[in-house]
Design a protein around this motif. Structure first.
Motif, PDB file in Angstrom:
ATOM      1  N   ALA A 201       0.833  -1.202   0.000  1.00 37.26           N
ATOM      2  CA  ALA A 201       0.000   0.000   0.000  1.00 37.26           C
ATOM      3  C   ALA A 201       0.871   1.256   0.000  1.00 37.26           C
ATOM      4  O   ALA A 201       0.619   2.213  -0.746  1.00 37.26           O
ATOM      5  CB  ALA A 201      -0.924  -0.006   1.221  1.00 37.26           C
ATOM      6  N   HIS A 202       1.912   1.236   0.818  1.00 37.30           N
ATOM      7  CA  HIS A 202       2.821   2.377   0.907  1.00 37.30           C
ATOM      8  C   HIS A 202       3.507   2.638  -0.425  1.00 37.30           C
ATOM      9  O   HIS A 202       3.589   3.793  -0.885  1.00 37.30           O
ATOM     10  CB  HIS A 202       3.863   2.081   1.993  1.00 37.30           C
ATOM     11  N   GLY A 203       3.980   1.588  -1.074  1.00 35.12           N
ATOM     12  CA  GLY A 203       4.681   1.744  -2.348  1.00 35.12           C
ATOM     13  C   GLY A 203       3.772   2.261  -3.450  1.00 35.12           C
ATOM     14  O   GLY A 203       4.174   3.100  -4.263  1.00 35.12           O
ATOM     15  N   ILE A 204       2.533   1.755  -3.489  1.00 38.29           N
ATOM     16  CA  ILE A 204       1.591   2.188  -4.531  1.00 38.29           C
ATOM     17  C   ILE A 204       1.256   3.661  -4.382  1.00 38.29           C
ATOM     18  O   ILE A 204       1.285   4.433  -5.351  1.00 38.29           O
ATOM     19  CB  ILE A 204       0.307   1.328  -4.477  1.00 38.29           C
ATOM     20  N   VAL A 205       0.944   4.091  -3.157  1.00 38.88           N
ATOM     21  CA  VAL A 205       0.562   5.489  -2.951  1.00 38.88           C
ATOM     22  C   VAL A 205       1.772   6.412  -3.109  1.00 38.88           C
ATOM     23  O   VAL A 205       1.638   7.555  -3.562  1.00 38.88           O
ATOM     24  CB  VAL A 205      -0.099   5.682  -1.572  1.00 38.88           C
ATOM     25  N   THR A 206       2.953   5.924  -2.755  1.00 41.28           N
ATOM     26  CA  THR A 206       4.159   6.727  -2.984  1.00 41.28           C
ATOM     27  C   THR A 206       4.345   7.004  -4.471  1.00 41.28           C
ATOM     28  O   THR A 206       4.707   8.115  -4.878  1.00 41.28           O
ATOM     29  CB  THR A 206       5.403   6.011  -2.426  1.00 41.28           C
ATOM     30  N   CYS A 207       4.087   5.990  -5.300  1.00 41.84           N
ATOM     31  CA  CYS A 207       4.170   6.165  -6.755  1.00 41.84           C
ATOM     32  C   CYS A 207       3.184   7.218  -7.233  1.00 41.84           C
ATOM     33  O   CYS A 207       3.516   8.078  -8.055  1.00 41.84           O
ATOM     34  CB  CYS A 207       3.909   4.826  -7.450  1.00 41.84           C
ATOM     35  N   LEU A 208       1.972   7.190  -6.677  1.00 40.90           N
ATOM     36  CA  LEU A 208       0.967   8.201  -7.035  1.00 40.90           C
ATOM     37  C   LEU A 208       1.406   9.584  -6.571  1.00 40.90           C
ATOM     38  O   LEU A 208       1.332  10.560  -7.317  1.00 40.90           O
ATOM     39  CB  LEU A 208      -0.381   7.849  -6.394  1.00 40.90           C
ATOM     40  N   ARG A 209       1.871   9.659  -5.339  1.00 38.98           N
ATOM     41  CA  ARG A 209       2.221  10.954  -4.756  1.00 38.98           C
ATOM     42  C   ARG A 209       3.437  11.568  -5.443  1.00 38.98           C
ATOM     43  O   ARG A 209       3.610  12.797  -5.438  1.00 38.98           O
ATOM     44  CB  ARG A 209       2.486  10.781  -3.258  1.00 38.98           C
ATOM     45  N   ALA A 210       4.277  10.727  -6.050  1.00 32.75           N
ATOM     46  CA  ALA A 210       5.478  11.231  -6.726  1.00 32.75           C
ATOM     47  C   ALA A 210       5.206  11.649  -8.169  1.00 32.75           C
ATOM     48  O   ALA A 210       6.106  12.156  -8.839  1.00 32.75           O
ATOM     49  CB  ALA A 210       6.570  10.164  -6.704  1.00 32.75           C
ATOM     50  N   THR A 211       3.979  11.439  -8.645  1.00 33.96           N
ATOM     51  CA  THR A 211       3.668  11.750 -10.038  1.00 33.96           C
ATOM     52  C   THR A 211       3.962  13.199 -10.426  1.00 33.96           C
ATOM     53  O   THR A 211       4.542  13.442 -11.494  1.00 33.96           O
ATOM     54  CB  THR A 211       2.201  11.389 -10.359  1.00 33.96           C
ATOM     55  N   PRO A 212       3.589  14.215  -9.627  1.00 31.64           N
ATOM     56  CA  PRO A 212       3.932  15.597 -10.004  1.00 31.64           C
ATOM     57  C   PRO A 212       5.429  15.811 -10.197  1.00 31.64           C
ATOM     58  O   PRO A 212       5.849  16.507 -11.120  1.00 31.64           O
ATOM     59  CB  PRO A 212       3.390  16.419  -8.834  1.00 31.64           C
ATOM     60  N   PRO A 286       2.415   8.088   3.119  1.00 34.70           N
ATOM     61  CA  PRO A 286       1.517   8.112   1.960  1.00 34.70           C
ATOM     62  C   PRO A 286       0.203   7.386   2.201  1.00 34.70           C
ATOM     63  O   PRO A 286      -0.838   7.808   1.716  1.00 34.70           O
ATOM     64  CB  PRO A 286       2.336   7.412   0.870  1.00 34.70           C
ATOM     65  N   THR A 287       0.247   6.267   2.957  1.00 34.08           N
ATOM     66  CA  THR A 287      -0.972   5.497   3.185  1.00 34.08           C
ATOM     67  C   THR A 287      -1.967   6.240   4.062  1.00 34.08           C
ATOM     68  O   THR A 287      -3.140   5.862   4.123  1.00 34.08           O
ATOM     69  CB  THR A 287      -0.640   4.138   3.834  1.00 34.08           C
ATOM     70  N   ALA A 288      -1.524   7.295   4.760  1.00 33.23           N
ATOM     71  CA  ALA A 288      -2.465   8.091   5.552  1.00 33.23           C
ATOM     72  C   ALA A 288      -3.494   8.759   4.649  1.00 33.23           C
ATOM     73  O   ALA A 288      -4.598   9.083   5.080  1.00 33.23           O
ATOM     74  CB  ALA A 288      -1.711   9.149   6.366  1.00 33.23           C
ATOM     75  N   ASP A 289      -3.146   8.983   3.366  1.00 30.58           N
ATOM     76  CA  ASP A 289      -4.085   9.569   2.415  1.00 30.58           C
ATOM     77  C   ASP A 289      -5.265   8.646   2.142  1.00 30.58           C
ATOM     78  O   ASP A 289      -6.298   9.077   1.634  1.00 30.58           O
ATOM     79  CB  ASP A 289      -3.371   9.880   1.088  1.00 30.58           C
ATOM     80  N   LEU A 290      -5.111   7.350   2.489  1.00 30.03           N
ATOM     81  CA  LEU A 290      -6.171   6.377   2.239  1.00 30.03           C
ATOM     82  C   LEU A 290      -7.097   6.222   3.436  1.00 30.03           C
ATOM     83  O   LEU A 290      -7.993   5.383   3.433  1.00 30.03           O
ATOM     84  CB  LEU A 290      -5.563   5.009   1.925  1.00 30.03           C
ATOM     85  N   GLU A 291      -6.884   7.039   4.475  1.00 26.05           N
ATOM     86  CA  GLU A 291      -7.607   6.854   5.732  1.00 26.05           C
ATOM     87  C   GLU A 291      -9.120   6.905   5.528  1.00 26.05           C
ATOM     88  O   GLU A 291      -9.866   6.158   6.149  1.00 26.05           O
ATOM     89  CB  GLU A 291      -7.167   7.927   6.729  1.00 26.05           C
TER      90      GLU A 291
END
Length: 353
Positions: A201-212, A286-291
């Motif tokens: 979960a952490h790796g997936i959301v990190t990939c999303l968060r790093a998109t910009p 990053p996974t805190a964004d999924l709360e």
């Protein structure tokens, strides 16, 4: 050879100003590169723990804070592991050619081999990692998996599907959590299972968060299968398109991370309380964004100083929500975390480490 080419013969760290530590260079050669364990842990190791702390504070602030909450006997080793991860993560963006990146990865592979042969090089992170391995008998396989996966990731190619991204997250983020559990002295199947899902979960959301950041360098790494499913091209992300199709791509990817987080939470009754500090980053990372829901994840959101100042408060609240919360609250007070909540100028949490 690789270490010599890149000049990684490190001398003692020296203060370079308030909160800044500079790397001292020594001439390359037998005296600088072929050091014994005693030399590595002696003069050359002076200030290596502080170096790792400062590296995390600047490059992985969330991990830095969460590591402060670990028990005293585990904290320095957690700093070493996360500093090791930061060193590897920085390679891709700090080199102009893949060949140079491969040389640096080879340096770290040899470094890990030397660490397990009780002959670490005079490099701050390597010295601290060697101490952690000796102290907790860490599994070499997890360290090598992180290096191998980071090495594969040197290719500037988008993930072909969500499974490739999950494999990357498992071999990097989950491996780091497995090592953190070992540092805490936890050997439990349920804890490992939770760590696997949380890491993904952490790796997936990190990939999303790093998109910009990636799009600013004209790169897009989001899974191609999901992009194709919604008819979205890489150019849509480069142009910062906010159409529904783009939002659907983000939602689908975040949903996969959310699913892993739900699996991890379903195991909370089976996971030993002693393992919970290893997973504190789910409250602020990053996974805190999924709360709330996958739709709460945005690739447009950027983190600023105000966001960083809110992290300690979130950690404090998490201590109330998890088992043994009262114990962790006392650790907050004892270790000086409350200083961070009141500080206006610095993010320094401890007077002494």
């Amino acid at each position: 050879m690789a270490a010599s080419m890149l000049g990684w013969a490190w001398g003692p760290l020296r203060p370079g100003g308030p909160g800044v530590w500079a790397r001292g260079r020594r001439p390359l050669g037998p005296a600088g590169s072929g050091r014994s364990v005693a030399a590595a842990s002696g003069a050359g190791g002076a200030g290596t723990d502080r170096y790792c702390l400062e590296l995390l504070r600047k490059r992985d602030y969330e991990g830095y804070l969460c590591s402060l909450l670990l028990p005293t006997e585990s904290r320095s080793s957690a700093f070493a592991l996360r500093a090791f991860n930061v060193e590897l993560a920085q390679i891709k963006d700090s080199v102009s050619e893949k060949t140079i990146g491969l040389i640096r990865m080879q340096f770290w592979k040899k470094t890990v081999d030397d660490i397990y042969s009780d002959n670490p090089p005079r490099q701050p992170v390597a010295v601290e990692l060697w101490k952690a391995v000796k102290r907790h008998n860490l599994t070499k396989r997890w360290l090598m998996k992180i290096i191998d996966e980071r090495e594969k990731n040197l290719d500037d190619k988008a993930y072909r599907n969500i499974q490739e991204l999950e494999n990357y997250a498992e071999n990097t983020q989950s491996s780091l959590l497995y090592l953190t559990l070992e540092v805490l002295g936890v050997k439990d199947l349920h804890a490992d299972h939770a760590a696997s899902h949380i890491g993904k979960a952490h790796g997936i959301v990190t990939c999303l968060r790093a998109t910009p950041y990636h799009t600013s360098r004209r790169r897009v790494f989001l899974p191609m299968d999901i992009c194709m499913l919604h008819g979205v091209s890489q150019e849509d992300f480069l142009r910062k398109n906010q159409d529904k199709n783009v939002r659907d791509v983000i939602y689908d990817i975040a949903s996969q991370a959310h699913l892993h987080l739900k699996h991890a939470r379903s195991l909370h009754k089976s996971v030993p309380v002693k393992a919970f500090p290893a997973f504190l980053q789910t409250m602020v990372g990053p996974t805190a964004d999924l709360e709330l829901a996958p739709s709460s994840v945005s690739i447009c959101a950027s983190r600023n100083r105000r966001d960083h100042m809110a992290i300690p408060e979130k950690l404090l609240m998490s201590c109330v929500l998890i088992p043994a919360g009262t114990h962790l609250f006392l650790l907050f007070y004892k270790w000086g975390i409350c200083e961070l909540l009141c500080s206006k100028k610095r993010f320094c949490c401890l007077k002494t480490i």
